[in-house]
Design a protein around this motif. Structure first.
Motif, PDB file in Angstrom:
ATOM      1  N   CYS A   1       0.736 -13.151   9.636  1.00 17.99           N
ATOM      2  CA  CYS A   1       0.968 -11.718   9.790  1.00 17.99           C
ATOM      3  C   CYS A   1       0.398 -11.254  11.127  1.00 17.99           C
ATOM      4  CB  CYS A   1       0.315 -10.949   8.638  1.00 17.99           C
ATOM      5  SG  CYS A   1       0.396  -9.149   8.854  1.00 17.99           S
TER       6      CYS A   1
ATOM      7  N   GLU B   1      -0.366 -12.990  -6.485  1.00 17.90           N
ATOM      8  CA  GLU B   1      -1.082 -12.064  -7.364  1.00 17.90           C
ATOM      9  C   GLU B   1      -1.144 -12.620  -8.776  1.00 17.90           C
ATOM     10  OE1 GLU B   1       1.520  -8.731  -6.919  1.00 17.90           O
ATOM     11  OE2 GLU B   1       0.840  -8.335  -4.887  1.00 17.90           O
TER      12      GLU B   1
ATOM     13  N   THR C   1      -3.236 -12.958   8.366  1.00 21.58           N
ATOM     14  CA  THR C   1      -3.154 -13.783   7.161  1.00 21.58           C
ATOM     15  C   THR C   1      -2.176 -14.936   7.351  1.00 21.58           C
ATOM     16  OG1 THR C   1      -3.690 -11.940   5.695  1.00 21.58           O
ATOM     17  CG2 THR C   1      -2.507 -13.777   4.703  1.00 21.58           C
TER      18      THR C   1
ATOM     19  N   CYS D   1      -2.712  -8.512  10.384  1.00 22.08           N
ATOM     20  CA  CYS D   1      -4.036  -8.891   9.868  1.00 22.08           C
ATOM     21  C   CYS D   1      -4.375 -10.365  10.065  1.00 22.08           C
ATOM     22  CB  CYS D   1      -4.160  -8.522   8.389  1.00 22.08           C
ATOM     23  SG  CYS D   1      -3.031  -9.429   7.305  1.00 22.08           S
TER      24      CYS D   1
ATOM     25  N   LEU E   1      -2.322 -16.262  -1.774  1.00 24.30           N
ATOM     26  CA  LEU E   1      -1.496 -15.086  -1.507  1.00 24.30           C
ATOM     27  C   LEU E   1      -0.898 -14.492  -2.771  1.00 24.30           C
ATOM     28  CD1 LEU E   1       0.566 -16.101   1.667  1.00 24.30           C
ATOM     29  CD2 LEU E   1      -1.552 -14.785   1.549  1.00 24.30           C
TER      30      LEU E   1
ATOM     31  N   ARG F   1       5.109  -8.880   2.433  1.00 28.52           N
ATOM     32  CA  ARG F   1       5.137  -9.169   0.998  1.00 28.52           C
ATOM     33  C   ARG F   1       6.077 -10.338   0.775  1.00 28.52           C
ATOM     34  NH1 ARG F   1       2.549  -5.217  -1.672  1.00 28.52           N
ATOM     35  NH2 ARG F   1       2.267  -3.246  -0.602  1.00 28.52           N
TER      36      ARG F   1
ATOM     37  N   GLN G   1       1.181 -11.043  -1.172  1.00 24.90           N
ATOM     38  CA  GLN G   1       1.192 -10.296   0.078  1.00 24.90           C
ATOM     39  C   GLN G   1       0.070 -10.772   0.979  1.00 24.90           C
ATOM     40  OE1 GLN G   1       0.438  -6.278  -1.401  1.00 24.90           O
ATOM     41  NE2 GLN G   1      -1.601  -6.377  -0.478  1.00 24.90           N
ATOM     42  N   CYS G   2       0.174 -10.357   2.238  1.00 23.35           N
ATOM     43  CA  CYS G   2      -0.896 -10.639   3.183  1.00 23.35           C
ATOM     44  C   CYS G   2      -2.055  -9.675   2.915  1.00 23.35           C
ATOM     45  CB  CYS G   2      -0.388 -10.497   4.614  1.00 23.35           C
ATOM     46  SG  CYS G   2       0.089  -8.812   5.073  1.00 23.35           S
ATOM     47  N   LEU G   3      -3.113  -9.823   3.634  1.00 30.82           N
ATOM     48  CA  LEU G   3      -4.315  -9.009   3.432  1.00 30.82           C
ATOM     49  C   LEU G   3      -4.062  -7.519   3.632  1.00 30.82           C
ATOM     50  CD1 LEU G   3      -7.337  -9.231   2.812  1.00 30.82           C
ATOM     51  CD2 LEU G   3      -7.737  -9.547   5.255  1.00 30.82           C
ATOM     52  N   CYS G   4      -3.271  -7.148   4.638  1.00 31.12           N
ATOM     53  CA  CYS G   4      -3.032  -5.727   4.913  1.00 31.12           C
ATOM     54  C   CYS G   4      -1.822  -5.165   4.171  1.00 31.12           C
ATOM     55  CB  CYS G   4      -2.881  -5.496   6.419  1.00 31.12           C
ATOM     56  SG  CYS G   4      -1.341  -6.111   7.137  1.00 31.12           S
TER      57      CYS G   4
END
Length: 141
Positions: free
Chosen positions: A74, A99, A79, A77, A97, A17, A10-13
């Protein structure tokens, strides 16, 4: 590790996704001036191509960075989400990005002739100039 499996990120905010199955577990670094200007340093990416989907598409903004490529980010944010060729034959996603931990292998550096002298990596990688990179891809390899 050579097995590719579905990865999530996902992006920072969290507005965007993504789900992807990387083409390989190889991480590449691009040292071109555009990537360094975009992110403040080399862009560390994983090739994902057609095995990539996004949730939160309404938050994705495209920037045409050249006649042949575009970058997505994004709108909430900022990203960086991807770099892709406009013909969609290649798409790279920043490795940060994703996880969790994956057995990534740093294998290639491109636009090596544009890498500034103030940083270097210790890993042994394939190093391609921009000209060599374009020649490699125009041959279909």
């Amino acid at each position: 590790m050579t097995t590719r499996s579905e990865l999530r990120g996902q992006c920072l905010c969290g507005a965007v996704r993504l789900t992807a199955i990387p083409t390989s577990l190889h991480v590449d670094a691009c040292h071109c001036q555009m990537c360094r200007r975009w992110g403040g340093g080399p862009m560390m990416v994983v090739e994902c191509n057609r095995n990539l989907s996004f949730e939160g598409q309404q938050y994705i903004v495209l920037f045409g960075s050249s006649e042949w490529a575009e970058r997505g980010f994004c709108r909430q944010c900022g990203t960086h989400l991807f770099f892709r060729l406009k013909d969609l034959s290649y798409c790279a996603v920043p490795v940060g990005l994703f996880e969790g931990s994956t057995a990534w292998s740093f294998t290639q550096q491109v636009f090596i002739e544009q890498k500034p002298a103030y940083y270097s990596f210790s890993e042994k990688t394939e190093n391609l100039t921009g000209e060599e990179l374009f020649a490699k891809h125009s041959q279909g390899s």
